[in-house]
Design a protein around this motif. Structure first.
Motif: not given
Length: 293
Positions: A227-250
């Motif tokens: 479970v922890a490894q799956s969350v780590t993989r999801d976190a990498a995807m979400h961080r990349a998407d959030w950073r690509a969007a300019g690190r918005p507050a929402q």
């Protein structure tokens, strides 16, 4: 000299309390926040815990083990549960290192890191005994249950040596072994040049950086490595998407992920603790820089 120490102590306490408040002001997926309670806890408990723990962490002249035990006891007196053991374990050496610096030394990350390493090298068996009592009091599920130096038996090695035995399975213990390399390295790199306008983004970036860097220790203990490894993989995807969007507050995707994690009882608590310690360092370094300007 005395005035310099008082000023530094006041700045440090304020930085610690601000970092703890940012922990719940910032919506970090899976964690308790002001806008999203979870795991049977509320943001008010975390804020009260920070104020209680600070009194123990910033006790002048106290050794690391004493700071840890005092902070955990005060937390339990305030809220009656374990909300901040990881934060306390990380903050205690940082606070001791900061206090032991010469009054005329500038508090930049490099000097603070070097002094933290000296504090860790000086830890002894008494520090281990007191820290063990704190961990047993907090009673976090699975933490301290180990074949060597378990917390429910008297330690026979220093606190750093005991933590090193757990470093391969616990990210907070690893900081004691590696000299807080993750805090002063990947954490501060993610937080960046922090300002009042970027504090929340810095907290979230540090959190996601830790969460996608390796499996969260708290999740591993509670739900297993898979479970922890799956969350780590999801976190990498979400961080990349959030950073690509300019690190918005929402960011709607992070809100949805938060809801999903909490529905499954998944709490990336260790990543949050590491992020709080990182913001404590970043905020204190900023305050020290401003006071010296």
């Amino acid at each position: 000299m005395g005035n310099a120490n008082v000023s530094r102590g006041e700045h440090a306490r304020a930085a610690f309390l601000r970092a703890c408040r940012l922990d719940v002001e910032t919506m970090k997926p899976g964690n308790v926040s002001i806008g999203s309670a979870g795991h049977g806890m509320t943001s008010a408990q975390f804020i009260a815990s920070a104020g209680a723990a600070a009194a123990g962490l910033f006790t002048p002249g106290a050794r690391v083990g004493a700071r840890i035990l005092d902070a955990v006891r005060r937390t339990f007196d305030a809220v009656g549960c374990n909300t901040n053991l990881g934060i306390v374990l990380l903050a205690a050496p940082l606070c001791a290192a900061l206090e032991s610096m010469e009054p005329d030394d500038s508090v930049d990350a490099s000097r603070w890191h070097a002094q933290t390493q000296r504090v860790l090298a000086d830890l002894d068996i008494d520090d281990a005994r007191l820290a063990y009592r704190a961990i047993a009091l907090a009673n976090p599920g699975g933490l301290g249950d180990a074949p060597e130096q378990p917390v429910h038996a008297p330690p026979t090695v220093t606190l750093r040596a005991a933590m090193s035995l757990a470093a391969d399975r616990d990210s907070i213990a690893r900081q004691y072994e590696n000299g807080f390399a993750d805090i002063f390295g990947a954490g501060l790199d993610a937080a960046g040049a922090i300002s009042s306008a970027t504090e929340h983004r810095a907290m979230l970036d540090a959190f996601l950086t830790f969460l996608c860097g390796w499996p969260d220790s708290h999740i591993v203990r509670k739900l297993g490595a898979s479970v922890a490894q799956s969350v780590t993989r999801d976190a990498a995807m979400h961080r990349a998407d959030w950073r690509a969007a300019g690190r918005p507050a929402q960011f709607a995707a992070l809100d949805a992920w938060d809801t999903g994690l909490k529905a499954r009882g998944i709490n990336p608590g260790t990543s949050a603790d590491l992020a709080v310690a990182t913001l404590f360092v970043a905020l204190m370094a900023r305050a020290a820089s401003s006071s010296n300007a």
